[in-house]
Write a protein that holds these residues in place. Structure first.
Motif, mmCIF file in Angstrom:
data_model
loop_
_atom_site.group_PDB
_atom_site.id
_atom_site.type_symbol
_atom_site.label_atom_id
_atom_site.label_comp_id
_atom_site.label_asym_id
_atom_site.label_seq_id
_atom_site.Cartn_x
_atom_site.Cartn_y
_atom_site.Cartn_z
ATOM 1 N N LEU A 49 -18.385 91.994 12.588
ATOM 2 C CA LEU A 49 -17.570 92.474 11.461
ATOM 3 C C LEU A 49 -16.620 91.397 10.961
ATOM 4 C CD1 LEU A 49 -16.717 95.990 12.909
ATOM 5 C CD2 LEU A 49 -18.399 95.439 11.153
ATOM 6 N N TYR A 82 -27.205 109.460 13.127
ATOM 7 C CA TYR A 82 -27.289 108.571 11.955
ATOM 8 C C TYR A 82 -28.000 107.249 12.259
ATOM 9 C CZ TYR A 82 -25.872 105.998 7.782
ATOM 10 O OH TYR A 82 -25.874 105.250 6.630
ATOM 11 N N MET A 106 -20.253 100.584 18.710
ATOM 12 C CA MET A 106 -18.807 100.389 18.754
ATOM 13 C C MET A 106 -18.095 101.721 18.581
ATOM 14 S SD MET A 106 -16.726 97.446 16.806
ATOM 15 C CE MET A 106 -14.988 97.457 16.519
ATOM 16 N N ARG A 140 -14.235 92.209 17.147
ATOM 17 C CA ARG A 140 -14.882 92.369 15.848
ATOM 18 C C ARG A 140 -15.839 91.209 15.560
ATOM 19 N NH1 ARG A 140 -12.906 95.713 12.096
ATOM 20 N NH2 ARG A 140 -13.105 94.161 10.472
ATOM 21 N N ASN A 151 -23.848 112.989 12.583
ATOM 22 C CA ASN A 151 -23.073 111.812 12.945
ATOM 23 C C ASN A 151 -23.737 111.070 14.090
ATOM 24 O OD1 ASN A 151 -20.260 110.884 11.978
ATOM 25 N ND2 ASN A 151 -20.215 113.090 11.655
ATOM 26 N N SER A 209 -9.959 104.763 15.139
ATOM 27 C CA SER A 209 -9.858 105.900 14.215
ATOM 28 C C SER A 209 -11.052 106.838 14.348
ATOM 29 C CB SER A 209 -9.783 105.382 12.788
ATOM 30 O OG SER A 209 -10.989 104.720 12.459
ATOM 31 N N ARG A 224 -22.074 109.057 19.482
ATOM 32 C CA ARG A 224 -22.747 108.260 18.471
ATOM 33 C C ARG A 224 -23.134 106.903 19.051
ATOM 34 N NH1 ARG A 224 -19.502 107.493 12.989
ATOM 35 N NH2 ARG A 224 -18.377 106.045 14.300
ATOM 36 N N PHE A 282 -14.478 103.204 17.493
ATOM 37 C CA PHE A 282 -13.294 102.750 16.778
ATOM 38 C C PHE A 282 -12.062 103.548 17.179
ATOM 39 C CE2 PHE A 282 -16.777 101.322 14.257
ATOM 40 C CZ PHE A 282 -16.346 100.190 13.601
ATOM 41 N N ALA A 293 -13.750 106.863 13.192
ATOM 42 C CA ALA A 293 -14.670 106.527 12.092
ATOM 43 C C ALA A 293 -15.881 107.438 12.052
ATOM 44 C CB ALA A 293 -15.092 105.052 12.177
ATOM 45 N N LEU A 294 -15.655 108.746 12.218
ATOM 46 C CA LEU A 294 -16.765 109.691 12.066
ATOM 47 C C LEU A 294 -17.010 109.906 10.580
ATOM 48 C CD1 LEU A 294 -15.749 112.322 14.753
ATOM 49 C CD2 LEU A 294 -17.244 110.348 14.993
ATOM 50 N N TYR A 295 -18.282 110.125 10.224
ATOM 51 C CA TYR A 295 -18.606 110.340 8.814
ATOM 52 C C TYR A 295 -18.199 111.766 8.436
ATOM 53 C CZ TYR A 295 -21.450 106.442 10.375
ATOM 54 O OH TYR A 295 -21.861 105.286 10.961
ATOM 55 N N PRO A 296 -17.192 111.908 7.552
ATOM 56 C CA PRO A 296 -16.613 113.238 7.315
ATOM 57 C C PRO A 296 -17.589 114.222 6.678
ATOM 58 C CG PRO A 296 -15.274 111.496 6.321
ATOM 59 C CD PRO A 296 -16.552 110.868 6.755
ATOM 60 N N HIS A 297 -18.589 113.712 5.960
ATOM 61 C CA HIS A 297 -19.491 114.618 5.248
ATOM 62 C C HIS A 297 -20.721 114.974 6.065
ATOM 63 C CE1 HIS A 297 -20.743 110.546 4.670
ATOM 64 N NE2 HIS A 297 -21.840 110.881 4.043
ATOM 65 N N MET A 298 -20.740 114.583 7.351
ATOM 66 C CA MET A 298 -21.898 114.904 8.194
ATOM 67 C C MET A 298 -21.449 115.746 9.376
ATOM 68 S SD MET A 298 -23.912 111.313 8.523
ATOM 69 C CE MET A 298 -24.249 110.242 7.136
ATOM 70 N N ALA A 312 -18.924 92.051 17.336
ATOM 71 C CA ALA A 312 -19.635 93.105 16.615
ATOM 72 C C ALA A 312 -20.286 92.586 15.336
ATOM 73 C CB ALA A 312 -18.672 94.237 16.269
#
Lengths: 277, 356
Positions: free
Chosen positions: B52, B98, B79, B47, B95, B83, B146, B81, B85-90, B50
């Motif tokens: 972060l 982006y 990076m 991190r 995605n 999880s 991505r 992740f 970390a995909l954008y749920p609304h796209m 990256a």
């Protein structure tokens, strides 16, 4: 289905029906009185529906009273309060949820503290503060007061929605090339729409039905909001129930419209966080 | 693509140090795996690369340029992740594009790059779906997509396979390796799974307690672990350890196990006579059913067939250890068995845990 199951389903539905009837009855009565002509109001006794209906009260309220002014004032005050509070609470809630900064603990404590006092205690000091600033008897003054009182709770509400959104998402966006603010706007905010709708709805209705401050800070009819306006139907010797109820029915319309508009998000919002994903 | 240089990186949270001076040079195109138990600081290090996580002390350079104070977006890294970390609304396509849209890349370029990445990852039929309509493996692929559309200087992977089931993990592991072969991109991969580390890495960085324990190729770490931690962490089933005392006697030496038995060693080791030490041997090097003068009698405790081979749990006096064999004759084994610990396969560690 066995007989027993049918019976339990019927009982269940009946219980719900009874509850809904109980909850909606006052609204029904409001509507009933508003369409009852004056001459029948006291003469017919208690009936579920008058023998004759008329819209005379609505006509009077809309054409011959100050109600349109009250209505407009309420719309301005509640709408502005809802928008200002939601914007502030979104930003503050995001900060509370994502950043660690000096004094965070004390800010949270202070915000909680503001929620602990009965508002009546604060009427006099607030009047004292606003009066020299020329903010009594003004809609701006009301918006400021409502905003101040709603921001803490709305901030906690928004914070809980932001807490429910994984930090990974904005980190991914920042690695993809977004600044923290762009990530907030393009990734986090769209995902918090249910929270924003819930906050908007909550603040709008709170401001829409607020009576205490509006009563204390506003004296003339020009800047009165509709809860205060309703009192103008109460004169020294009588209460004009028909007109008052008609005004009440009209006042329900924007609140209903507003909730109709946001209900899709609201349902998600109130259950958000209950299940993962 | 670029090299990444990390020099004397430190990280503390308040007064709690997490990383104690990390030095690491990652060559252009290299696949480096940071491996270690949870809490060893590997994710923190990633991190920090990256952007972060702030750097407490030290320097990180990407392609020769110091990036300590650069925002993640200005480091030109991608990076993946844990999880996803995909954008749920796209949608999947949105995605993946982006990062390019943020960089105001031309529409036609975006379309062609995304399509080619989708082709590579077999995502073509899913491009209009939202992440919630995808399976775990598909989400993982989108996360990779991505990352690759942008052709960044380096790929960072933060335990990307931990949320997948065993079979899918194996499959995605191979896909990541293949992708690296195709793209030749500098990659840093964090995992606690030593199998992933062994199979993927050009070089493994084994970490423990915020310190690099050993850096080397997978087989170097396996065959020649620098210390007790690496020896125990790499390999499954893990290396057997026997504690005892090294007793030299002229040209040969014995290892006196704690518990009373003595192990004749063919030659000598670089240890002082009488010093406390730990002896290690990998389970597959324990010779079962051996004959001769230097065999030991061990008791069979438990036999675990894995299908591929057999793990035999043994006891030498009070000391438990394991043997691994492909020989199915040992499946029904019980009672006593002769074992030999071949001298050439023994590892010695001094009192401080360092290999000697």
């Amino acid at each position: 289905m066995t007989g027993k199951r049918i019976l339990s389903v019927v009982a269940h539905r009946l219980a719900i029906l009874a509850y809904v009837a109980f909850a909606l009855f006052p609204l029904y009565w409001l509507l009933k009185v508003s369409v009852t002509p004056n001459k029948l109001l006291y003469s017919e006794g208690i009936r579920m529906w008058p023998s004759q209906t008329s819209f005379e009260h609505f006509e009077f309220v809309l054409k011959h009273s100050d109600f349109p002014v009250f209505f407009k004032n309420s719309l301005i005050v509640s709408g502005s309060t809802a928008i200002i509070v939601t914007v502030l609470a979104s930003l503050a809630g995001y900060a509370m949820s994502r950043f660690n900064f000096r004094g965070k603990y004390w800010i949270v404590t202070l915000m909680l503290l503001t929620q602990m006092f009965p508002l009546v205690m604060l009427v006099a000091p607030i009047f004292k503060i606003l009066s020299p600033l020329g903010l009594t008897n003004s809609l701006t003054g009301l918006v400021i007061v409502y905003t101040a009182f709603n921001v803490p709770f709305a901030t906690f509400l928004m914070q809980s929605f932001f807490d429910g959104i994984p930090k990974d998402l904005e980190e991914a966006a920042m690695i993809d090339g977004a600044t923290q603010f762009v990530a907030f706007r393009q990734i986090i905010l769209p995902l918090t729409l249910p929270g924003i709708a819930a906050t908007l709805g909550f603040v709008f209705t709170a401001a829409w039905s607020e009576l205490l401050f509006s009563l204390m800070l506003i004296s003339g009819n020009d800047a009165a909001t509709f809860p205060v306006g309703l009192l103008s139907f109460v004169s020294k010797f009588s209460v004009d129930f028909g007109q008052m109820m008609a005004a009440g029915v009209l006042a329900l319309i924007p609140a209903c419209l507003f909730f109709l508009l946001i209900q899709r998000y609201l349902v998600q919002g109130l259950t958000a966080g209950a299940v993962k994903g | 693509m670029a090299s990444i240089d990390i020099s004397n990186i430190r990280k503390s949270y308040g007064i709690h140090p997490v990383l104690h001076g990390i030095d690491l040079e990652i060559k252009d195109g290299e696949f480096v795996v940071l491996v270690g138990p949870s809490g060893c600081g590997k994710s923190t290090l990633l991190r920090m690369i990256a952007g972060l996580e702030a750097v407490t002390d030290g320097e990180i350079r990407i392609a020769g340029k110091r990036v300590n104070d650069l925002a993640p977006k200005d480091r030109d890294i991608a990076m993946v992740f844990q999880s996803y970390a995909l954008y749920p609304h796209m949608s999947v396509a949105k995605n993946m594009s982006y990062s390019l849209r943020l960089r105001k890349t031309a529409k036609e370029k975006i379309a062609s790059v995304v399509a080619s990445a989708a082709g590579k990852l077999g995502l073509d039929p899913l491009m209009e779906r939202r992440p919630k309509a995808l399976s775990g493996g598909q989400r993982q692929r989108v996360a990779m997509g991505r990352a690759i559309v942008r052709e960044p200087k380096a790929f960072l992977f933060d335990e990307p396979l931990s949320n997948l089931d065993a079979r899918l993990r194996e499959q995605m592991r191979a896909e990541i390796k293949k992708l690296h072969q195709d793209l030749g991109a500098t990659s840093i991969y964090v995992t606690h799974d030593q199998i992933e580390a062994m199979t993927l890495a050009d070089r493994i960085v084994a970490m423990h307690g915020g310190i690099i324990q050993q850096v080397g190729s997978p087989l170097e770490l396996y065959d020649n672990p620098a210390n007790l931690f690496v020896a125990g962490f790499i390999g499954s089933p893990g290396m057997n350890f026997f504690e005892g005392r090294y007793m030299a006697s002229g040209e040969t030496a014995n290892f006196a196990l704690t518990g009373g038995m003595a192990l004749p060693l063919g030659g000598t080791a670089n240890l002082a006579d009488g010093s406390r030490a730990t002896l290690g041997i990998r389970p597959e090097h324990v010779a079962l059913g051996a004959e001769g003068l230097d065999v030991l009698k061990a008791t069979v405790d438990l036999v675990e067939p894995t299908g591929f081979g057999i793990i035999v749990h043994l006891k030498l006096g009070p000391v438990a250890f394991k043997a691994f064999t492909l020989d199915r004759r040992f499946l029904g084994m019980h009672g006593e068995v002769n074992v030999r610990l071949p001298v050439g396969n023994l590892h010695f560690f001094d009192e401080a845990g360092r290999k000697v």
